[in-house]
Scaffold this active site. Structure first.
Site, PDB file in Angstrom:
ATOM      1  N   CYS A 294      35.960  43.710  62.167  1.00 26.41           N
ATOM      2  CA  CYS A 294      34.528  43.761  62.413  1.00 26.41           C
ATOM      3  C   CYS A 294      34.315  44.539  63.704  1.00 26.41           C
ATOM      4  O   CYS A 294      35.263  44.838  64.420  1.00 26.41           O
ATOM      5  CB  CYS A 294      33.971  42.355  62.583  1.00 26.41           C
ATOM      6  SG  CYS A 294      34.317  41.304  61.168  1.00 26.41           S
TER       7      CYS A 294
ATOM      8  N   ARG B 117      34.260  49.959  61.065  1.00 30.83           N
ATOM      9  CA  ARG B 117      35.174  48.821  61.184  1.00 30.83           C
ATOM     10  C   ARG B 117      34.901  47.740  60.136  1.00 30.83           C
ATOM     11  O   ARG B 117      35.720  46.837  59.921  1.00 30.83           O
ATOM     12  CB  ARG B 117      35.058  48.196  62.581  1.00 30.83           C
ATOM     13  CG  ARG B 117      35.408  49.136  63.700  1.00 30.83           C
ATOM     14  CD  ARG B 117      35.256  48.443  65.032  1.00 30.83           C
ATOM     15  NE  ARG B 117      36.220  47.368  65.170  1.00 30.83           N
ATOM     16  CZ  ARG B 117      37.457  47.512  65.621  1.00 30.83           C
ATOM     17  NH1 ARG B 117      37.878  48.704  65.991  1.00 30.83           N
ATOM     18  NH2 ARG B 117      38.271  46.501  65.710  1.00 30.83           N
TER      19      ARG B 117
ATOM     20  N   TRP C 144      33.188  42.758  58.231  1.00 34.97           N
ATOM     21  CA  TRP C 144      34.023  42.908  57.039  1.00 34.97           C
ATOM     22  C   TRP C 144      34.436  41.491  56.702  1.00 34.97           C
ATOM     23  O   TRP C 144      35.236  40.869  57.409  1.00 34.97           O
ATOM     24  CB  TRP C 144      35.238  43.777  57.351  1.00 34.97           C
ATOM     25  CG  TRP C 144      36.066  44.113  56.151  1.00 34.97           C
ATOM     26  CD1 TRP C 144      35.873  45.165  55.294  1.00 34.97           C
ATOM     27  CD2 TRP C 144      37.217  43.410  55.663  1.00 34.97           C
ATOM     28  NE1 TRP C 144      36.839  45.152  54.313  1.00 34.97           N
ATOM     29  CE2 TRP C 144      37.671  44.099  54.506  1.00 34.97           C
ATOM     30  CE3 TRP C 144      37.910  42.270  56.076  1.00 34.97           C
ATOM     31  CZ2 TRP C 144      38.784  43.676  53.785  1.00 34.97           C
ATOM     32  CZ3 TRP C 144      39.018  41.855  55.349  1.00 34.97           C
ATOM     33  CH2 TRP C 144      39.446  42.556  54.219  1.00 34.97           C
TER      34      TRP C 144
ATOM     35  N   ASN D  31      35.136  39.136  66.365  1.00 38.33           N
ATOM     36  CA  ASN D  31      36.013  39.990  65.560  1.00 38.33           C
ATOM     37  C   ASN D  31      37.388  39.347  65.566  1.00 38.33           C
ATOM     38  O   ASN D  31      37.968  39.142  66.630  1.00 38.33           O
ATOM     39  CB  ASN D  31      36.080  41.401  66.168  1.00 38.33           C
ATOM     40  CG  ASN D  31      37.139  42.256  65.490  1.00 38.33           C
ATOM     41  OD1 ASN D  31      37.422  42.072  64.316  1.00 38.33           O
ATOM     42  ND2 ASN D  31      37.730  43.173  66.233  1.00 38.33           N
ATOM     43  N   GLY D  32      37.896  39.026  64.376  1.00 44.26           N
ATOM     44  CA  GLY D  32      39.218  38.395  64.294  1.00 44.26           C
ATOM     45  C   GLY D  32      39.188  37.278  63.264  1.00 44.26           C
ATOM     46  O   GLY D  32      38.274  37.201  62.432  1.00 44.26           O
TER      47      GLY D  32
ATOM     48  N   GLU E  44      50.668  60.070  49.640  1.00 40.87           N
ATOM     49  CA  GLU E  44      49.470  60.111  50.479  1.00 40.87           C
ATOM     50  C   GLU E  44      48.294  60.722  49.704  1.00 40.87           C
ATOM     51  O   GLU E  44      47.156  60.236  49.793  1.00 40.87           O
ATOM     52  CB  GLU E  44      49.766  60.908  51.763  1.00 40.87           C
ATOM     53  CG  GLU E  44      48.567  61.228  52.640  1.00 40.87           C
ATOM     54  CD  GLU E  44      47.826  60.015  53.185  1.00 40.87           C
ATOM     55  OE1 GLU E  44      48.271  58.871  52.974  1.00 40.87           O
ATOM     56  OE2 GLU E  44      46.763  60.216  53.810  1.00 40.87           O
TER      57      GLU E  44
ATOM     58  N   LYS F 275      44.764  58.803  49.033  1.00 36.41           N
ATOM     59  CA  LYS F 275      43.484  59.401  49.435  1.00 36.41           C
ATOM     60  C   LYS F 275      42.524  59.398  48.247  1.00 36.41           C
ATOM     61  O   LYS F 275      41.365  59.028  48.356  1.00 36.41           O
ATOM     62  CB  LYS F 275      43.756  60.823  49.873  1.00 36.41           C
ATOM     63  CG  LYS F 275      43.338  61.428  51.106  1.00 36.41           C
ATOM     64  CD  LYS F 275      43.373  60.916  52.464  1.00 36.41           C
ATOM     65  CE  LYS F 275      43.471  59.480  52.726  1.00 36.41           C
ATOM     66  NZ  LYS F 275      44.245  59.090  53.865  1.00 36.41           N
TER      67      LYS F 275
ATOM     68  N   GLU G 191      41.349  55.767  47.351  1.00 35.85           N
ATOM     69  CA  GLU G 191      40.513  55.006  48.272  1.00 35.85           C
ATOM     70  C   GLU G 191      39.101  55.556  48.392  1.00 35.85           C
ATOM     71  O   GLU G 191      38.180  54.791  48.609  1.00 35.85           O
ATOM     72  CB  GLU G 191      41.193  54.818  49.642  1.00 35.85           C
ATOM     73  CG  GLU G 191      41.067  55.912  50.643  1.00 35.85           C
ATOM     74  CD  GLU G 191      41.731  55.567  51.977  1.00 35.85           C
ATOM     75  OE1 GLU G 191      42.395  56.449  52.515  1.00 35.85           O
ATOM     76  OE2 GLU G 191      41.584  54.437  52.496  1.00 35.85           O
TER      77      GLU G 191
ATOM     78  N   HIS H 141      62.315  58.153  33.609  1.00 34.69           N
ATOM     79  CA  HIS H 141      62.852  56.786  33.522  1.00 34.69           C
ATOM     80  C   HIS H 141      61.772  55.782  33.111  1.00 34.69           C
ATOM     81  O   HIS H 141      61.896  54.592  33.387  1.00 34.69           O
ATOM     82  CB  HIS H 141      63.500  56.388  34.841  1.00 34.69           C
ATOM     83  CG  HIS H 141      64.671  57.257  35.190  1.00 34.69           C
ATOM     84  ND1 HIS H 141      65.855  57.230  34.483  1.00 34.69           N
ATOM     85  CD2 HIS H 141      64.816  58.226  36.121  1.00 34.69           C
ATOM     86  CE1 HIS H 141      66.696  58.116  34.977  1.00 34.69           C
ATOM     87  NE2 HIS H 141      66.078  58.745  35.976  1.00 34.69           N
TER      88      HIS H 141
ATOM     89  N   LYS I 225      38.178  50.272  58.457  1.00 35.98           N
ATOM     90  CA  LYS I 225      39.054  51.221  59.136  1.00 35.98           C
ATOM     91  C   LYS I 225      40.305  50.560  59.707  1.00 35.98           C
ATOM     92  O   LYS I 225      41.411  51.030  59.505  1.00 35.98           O
ATOM     93  CB  LYS I 225      38.264  51.922  60.233  1.00 35.98           C
ATOM     94  CG  LYS I 225      39.043  52.976  60.995  1.00 35.98           C
ATOM     95  CD  LYS I 225      39.199  54.223  60.175  1.00 35.98           C
ATOM     96  CE  LYS I 225      39.976  55.288  60.910  1.00 35.98           C
ATOM     97  NZ  LYS I 225      40.489  56.286  59.960  1.00 35.98           N
TER      98      LYS I 225
HETATM   99  O1  M6R Z   1      45.333  52.097  61.897  1.00 35.29           O
HETATM  100  P1  M6R Z   1      46.582  52.187  61.062  1.00 35.29           P
HETATM  101  O2  M6R Z   1      47.149  53.574  61.053  1.00 35.29           O
HETATM  102  O3  M6R Z   1      47.602  51.158  61.412  1.00 35.29           O
HETATM  103  O4  M6R Z   1      46.091  51.880  59.591  1.00 35.29           O
HETATM  104  C1  M6R Z   1      47.014  51.756  58.545  1.00 35.29           C
HETATM  105  C2  M6R Z   1      46.307  51.796  57.216  1.00 35.29           C
HETATM  106  O5  M6R Z   1      45.419  50.726  57.099  1.00 35.29           O
HETATM  107  C3  M6R Z   1      45.540  53.107  57.012  1.00 35.29           C
HETATM  108  O6  M6R Z   1      46.376  54.218  57.130  1.00 35.29           O
HETATM  109  C4  M6R Z   1      44.863  53.136  55.633  1.00 35.29           C
HETATM  110  O7  M6R Z   1      45.838  53.174  54.630  1.00 35.29           O
HETATM  111  C5  M6R Z   1      43.916  54.322  55.553  1.00 35.29           C
HETATM  112  N1  M6R Z   1      42.601  53.863  55.196  1.00 35.29           N
HETATM  113  C6  M6R Z   1      44.298  55.340  54.566  1.00 35.29           C
HETATM  114  O8  M6R Z   1      43.413  56.413  54.559  1.00 35.29           O
END
Ligand code: M6R
Length: 607
Positions: free
Chosen positions: A2, A27, A75, A101-102, A480, A484, A487, A503, A602
């Site tokens: 958050c 966040r 969140w 936050n937490g 990756e 992308k 998400e 396989h 994030k």
């Molecule tokens: O802040 P971080 O790099 O530790 O975050 C790790 C993942 O949560 C982050 O890379 C996530 O997979 C991204 N949203 C991908 O785009």
């Protein structure tokens, strides 16, 4: 997950809180609220949904009087994202409002205890226990009530508190969640992230675990967990407010993709002097490195994929065994780590809960930790023995782009640096790698410029399901690319090591299953080409990603995206760029909320 903000001064608080929350919305963005103190009473406004809804409700804050207040963007963890579960939460006597936050891990026991003592709960949140504890412990000294409350909490928290009994003073306390104080002139602030502060001040104080602070318009006092006043260093934020704005782009994600040449340059250039790598942040000697029997890279999500890619480069150049472990797995894996293990912990935010736990697990077994982190002053940066900042600047879009490529850049630097120290590179090879590193920002720019056709490619390939394949570093980038795509466009996307298709997975290939083949590793290009031929034979349409000048691929794939040619060890940092653009334009075509994909946030500060 958050974002929290607070303001005390002589200007109207609500508009400042709302603007700050807008900058923190990445966040968490399922509900939001503010609490402002005016005429001896706390007014709370909160809504489920985005900050825009709260701004509309309060006419950008103009309907809310008062010059001191706190705000929150959520969140959801405990309780659905409803108006009632949104923060701030109020004490039964109306004296305290809290944003958090937490996660409070022992909230159920606390809740039962408080209910037995007669406190009435409105929400299902863990946070509401905090505000009732404050009321319970308050006997005229707020700081002492905050300390007593904090001593009862297990878990992670950054708390912002406003009270009717302190009409000018905000109280904050932190444990394992980010919290930064902003120093203004005749006004002061707190926030989860400097992005919410830079519009007002560049002078900030990073709070540490266990610390408590009181903020009034003209003073900030910080105390340790025993209540002793302490002196904290003031840090200067080095970037401008524009860095946290869209700057004419439709989305932060596109802006951040376009910023990659500059971001990678910022990560590399200051560490290369007269053809030599100097890690300004620390030095590892040849002896230190010879003592390393293995390297573990640990991270989550995209940072983990950066690690997967980095592994190939480190092993190839340094000839040290590298294991790449998901932090969420490593933390419970009883890992084979000792004082001869070097652990690279990668995290853009520096606040990812699983990554922090994996770091602590490895540290407890004697390993040396290098953090590869973007956010200055973040938890991982503080916990690591050494930190290599990635210097990407603020990354706002939930989907990481420049965060990822700067992680790769730092991994490359580390690999070349360590290989040279270990005597694994001839002077010619070292010089050539350094020259190529220095040229990467230009090459990334070319990879962007030469791929102006991606929007139309994306509209042809954005189908219900996509397969990404590749080998070696190409496989890491396929992983990756698929993440992308998933998400931000919500398209089903899977990634496979190209040699694995036969396989089992190849059973899924038919004319309705487009395949995206990353084919930039020239040593293995012919092998991946065979896999392209295999999937084409089963009807798949193939979009290939290859080095400029690869003519063989043109005859096999239906479409080809090219990137500039570089040494194979560095190809991933270029190959990922068109895949970021592909995901971006696929999501745009589908009308998705690109910067704030559903269900995500994030920084993932919960387990
Ligand atoms: O802040 P971080 O790099 O530790 O975050 C790790 C993942 O949560 C982050 O890379 C996530 O997979 C991204 N949203 C991908 O785009």
């Amino acid at each position: 997950m958050c974002g929290i903000v607070g303001f005390t001064g002589s200007r109207k608080a609500a508009p400042i809180l709302l603007k700050g929350l807008t900058r923190l919305e990445y966040r968490g963005y399922d509900s939001a609220g503010i609490a402002v103190l005016h005429d001896g009473a706390i007014e709370v406004d909160k809504v489920s949904g985005r900050i825009a809804k709260l701004s509309e409700k309060t006419k950008d804050g103009s309907l809310v009087p008062g010059v001191i207040g706190i705000g929150h963007t959520r969140w959801a963890t405990h309780g659905a994202p409803t108006d009632i579960n949104a923060h701030p939460h109020l004490s039964n006597d109306g004296k305290f409002a809290v944003v958090h936050n937490g996660i409070i891990e022992n909230y159920l026991a606390l809740r039962e205890e408080l209910i037995a003592d007669g406190y009435v709960f409105q929400s299902e949140t863990d946070t509401e226990t905090i505000v009732h504890l404050l009321e319970m412990y308050y006997t005229g000294d707020i700081k002492s009530a905050v300390m007593k409350t904090a001593s009862r909490l297990e878990g992670s928290y950054a708390l912002g508190i406003v009270s009717t009994d302190a009409p000018e003073t905000l109280f904050v306390v932190r444990e394992s969640s980010p919290l930064i104080l902003g120093i203004g002139v005749g006004e002061n602030y707190f926030a989860s992230d400097v992005t919410a502060l830079v519009a007002h001040t560049k002078n900030v104080i990073y709070m540490e675990d266990g610390e408590i602070a009181e903020l009034s318009p003209n003073a900030i006092s910080v105390y340790d967990c025993t209540g002793q006043k302490i002196t904290k260093p003031v840090s200067r934020v080095t970037w401008n407010v524009e860095a946290a704005e869209k700057g004419g782009y439709d989305h932060f994600m596109l802006k951040e993709i376009m910023e990659q040449p500059a971001a990678v340059k910022a990560a590399l250039a200051p560490r290369i002097h007269e053809g030599q790598i100097r890690l300004d942040d620390f030095e590892l000697t040849a002896e230190d490195l010879k003592d390393v029997r293995k390297i573990i890279i640990t991270a989550c999500g995209s940072a983990y994929y950066a690690g997967c890619s980095g592994r190939y480069v480190i092993e190839r150049l340094c000839r040290i065994p590298v294991e790449v472990e998901l932090a969420s797995e490593l933390r419970y894996a009883d890992p084979m780590v000792d004082e001869h293990t070097l652990v690279l912990v990668i995290s853009q935010s520096g606040e990812t809960a699983d990554t922090i736990a994996a770091l602590k697990e490895c540290r407890s077994r004697g390993a040396k930790i290098i953090g590869i982190v973007n956010v200055v002053g973040s938890t991982i940066a503080k916990l690591a023995d050494y930190t290599l900042y990635t210097w990407a600047g603020p990354e706002i879009a939930v989907a990481t782009t420049k965060g990822f490529t700067t992680q790769l850049a730092v991994l490359y630097l580390f690999a070349v640096y360590a290989a040279e120290k270990l005597g694994r590179l001839s002077p010619e090879k070292y010089d050539s790698l350094i020259r190529q590193l220095m040229n990467l920002p230009k090459r990334i720019q070319e990879a962007i410029d030469m791929n102006y056709q991606i929007p139309s490619v994306a509209s042809r390939y954005a189908s219900q399901s996509l397969f990404f394949i590749g080998r070696n570093t190409d496989y890491a980038i396929a992983l990756e690319g698929a993440l992308k795509m998933k998400e931000i466009s919500y398209l089903h996307a899977e990634s496979y090591a190209a040699g694995e298709l036969k396989h089992g997975t190849i059973a899924l290939i038919d004319e309705n299953q487009p395949v995206i083949a990353v084919c930039c590793n020239e040593v293995l290009a012919d092998k991946t080409l065979s896999n392209i031929v295999e999937v084409k034979a089963r009807g798949a349409k193939v979009l290939a990603l290859a080095f400029r000048g690869n003519t063989k691929i043109v005859s096999q794939a239906d479409d080809v995206i090219f990137i500039p040619r570089v040494d194979a060890v560095f190809s991933a940092i270029l190959a990922v760029v068109p895949l970021q653009l592909l995901a971006y334009y696929a999501a745009k075509e589908k009308g998705c909320d690109i910067d704030k994909p559903k269900n995500l946030a994030k920084s993932v500060t919960v387990e």
